[in-house]
Structure formats: structure tokens, C-alpha cells
Design a protein around this motif. Structure first.
Motif, short mmCIF file in Angstrom:
data_model
loop_
_atom_site.label_atom_id
_atom_site.label_comp_id
_atom_site.label_asym_id
_atom_site.label_seq_id
_atom_site.Cartn_x
_atom_site.Cartn_y
_atom_site.Cartn_z
N HIS A 27 102.29 -12.36 79.48
CA HIS A 27 102.21 -12.04 78.24
C HIS A 27 100.30 -11.69 78.02
O HIS A 27 98.98 -12.82 78.05
CB HIS A 27 101.67 -13.79 77.08
CG HIS A 27 103.15 -14.16 76.83
ND1 HIS A 27 103.50 -14.82 78.00
CD2 HIS A 27 103.78 -13.50 75.99
CE1 HIS A 27 105.61 -15.31 77.85
NE2 HIS A 27 105.41 -14.31 76.80
N ASP A 75 103.01 -9.31 74.21
CA ASP A 75 104.44 -9.65 74.67
C ASP A 75 105.70 -9.01 74.93
O ASP A 75 105.51 -8.05 74.03
CB ASP A 75 105.03 -10.98 74.05
CG ASP A 75 105.79 -11.30 74.99
OD1 ASP A 75 107.17 -10.79 75.61
OD2 ASP A 75 106.43 -12.59 73.96
N HIS A 81 111.44 -15.04 70.14
CA HIS A 81 112.05 -16.57 71.18
C HIS A 81 110.52 -17.07 70.74
O HIS A 81 109.09 -16.95 70.67
CB HIS A 81 111.56 -16.50 72.66
CG HIS A 81 110.49 -15.01 73.34
ND1 HIS A 81 110.45 -13.85 72.67
CD2 HIS A 81 109.47 -15.95 73.61
CE1 HIS A 81 109.52 -13.29 73.26
NE2 HIS A 81 108.76 -14.25 74.08
N HIS A 83 106.92 -20.13 71.83
CA HIS A 83 106.46 -19.72 73.16
C HIS A 83 105.34 -21.31 73.45
O HIS A 83 105.19 -22.45 72.44
CB HIS A 83 105.09 -18.81 73.62
CG HIS A 83 105.71 -17.40 73.06
ND1 HIS A 83 105.85 -16.75 71.96
CD2 HIS A 83 106.22 -17.33 73.86
CE1 HIS A 83 105.88 -15.54 72.33
NE2 HIS A 83 106.38 -15.42 73.85
N ASP A 94 107.20 -18.24 77.78
CA ASP A 94 108.70 -18.39 77.49
C ASP A 94 109.13 -19.67 76.67
O ASP A 94 110.08 -20.14 78.01
CB ASP A 94 109.62 -16.95 78.14
CG ASP A 94 108.50 -15.67 77.11
OD1 ASP A 94 108.04 -15.98 76.74
OD2 ASP A 94 108.56 -15.00 78.21
#
Ligand code: ZN
Ligand code: MN
Length: 140
Positions: A27, A75, A81, A83, A94
Motif C-alpha cells: 500500500h 492499493d 477488503h 485493512h 490486507d
């Protein structure tokens, strides 16, 4: 055909940025993306990186993660999803948790409306930082 050439260059730049983002799960910041893309395209500018990142976010190819002022990370995983953010070292991990759709449905029921997305962040100490803290505690 200046326009076509310009278009091809733009598409190539955007493709390179997307590849860089999809090649890492750290990230990264825009600046890190810039350094990586420069290895491939030495003439690319930071402004171009920012513009393309914005476009990729608008296209839904990339997610922008904002953590307060001046702390934006990107990302390359476009799907929903969660974090986990380590407050010691700043790493962002993730999390693939199954309950995302379930949460949306529950909130939709609660408000009697529709939920399109939600954001949830987990903050704490990552396993590596925790091991360091515990090692330091043993030495003390
Ligand atoms: Zn950590
Ligand atoms: Mn992610």
C-alpha cells in the motif's frame, strides 16, 4: 497524429502505474510509485503520477486509502477488503474477511435503505512489532 501519440503515451504511463501498484501489497505512497515508475520511464513527472492515480481511482482500478492529512496510500487490489494498520511501524496489511456483504445487509435492514459500500479499519500492533516489544520486555 499528435493526439494518437499522446494517447498512447498516456495509456502506457497509466499501465505502468497500475502494474507497479499490483506488484506490491505494501500500500505505497504516490512518491514510492513515482520512484518505481521512473526506473521504467525516466522522464515521468510526479504530477503525471498523481493525475494518473486519480484517474485509476475514478476508474475503480485502484483504491485510495486516506489516513489523515498528507498520508494517502494506494492499493492495487480493487476488490473490497479490510485493512489492519500497525500503529508502531505503519504497515498496512490486507484482511480478507467474509462478513463484508453481511454487514451491508444488516445496516440496510437497520436503516431501511440501501448500502453500497462501507469502510472499516483495524488499528493495533503487528506481529513483528509485538515480537520486538515482548523481546524488549524480556531483556528489561
Ligand atoms: Zn508493526
Ligand atoms: Mn489492501
Amino acid at each position: 497524429m499528435v493526439t494518437t501519440k499522446g494517447f498512447v503515451r498516456k495509456t502506457k504511463q497509466r499501465g505502468a502505474i497500475l502494474r507497479v501498484l499490483q506488484s506490491t501489497d505494501t500500500h505505497p505512497t504516490a512518491d514510492w510509485v513515482y520512484q518505481e515508475v521512473r526506473k521504467e520511464m525516466p522522464n515521468v513527472s510526479l504530477g503525471t503520477i498523481y493525475r494518473n492515480l486519480k484517474t485509476l481511482v475514478e476508474m475503480g482500478e485502484v483504491q485510495e486509502l486516506s489516513y489523515g492529512s498528507g498520508y494517502t496510500r494506494y492499493d492495487g487490489k480493487a476488490h473490497d477488503h479490510y485493512h489492519f494498520v500497525c500503529e508502531q511501524c505503519g504497515r498496512i496489511e490486507d484482511l480478507e474477511i467474509e462478513c463484508m456483504a453481511e454487514l451491508d445487509r444488516e445496516v440496510a435492514r437497520e436503516i431501511g435503505g440501501k448500502v453500497f459500500r462501507h469502510r472499516l479499519e483495524f488499528y493495533g500492533t503487528c506481529s513483528e512489532c509485538l515480537a520486538e516489544v515482548q523481546a524488549a520486555a524480556r531483556e528489561a
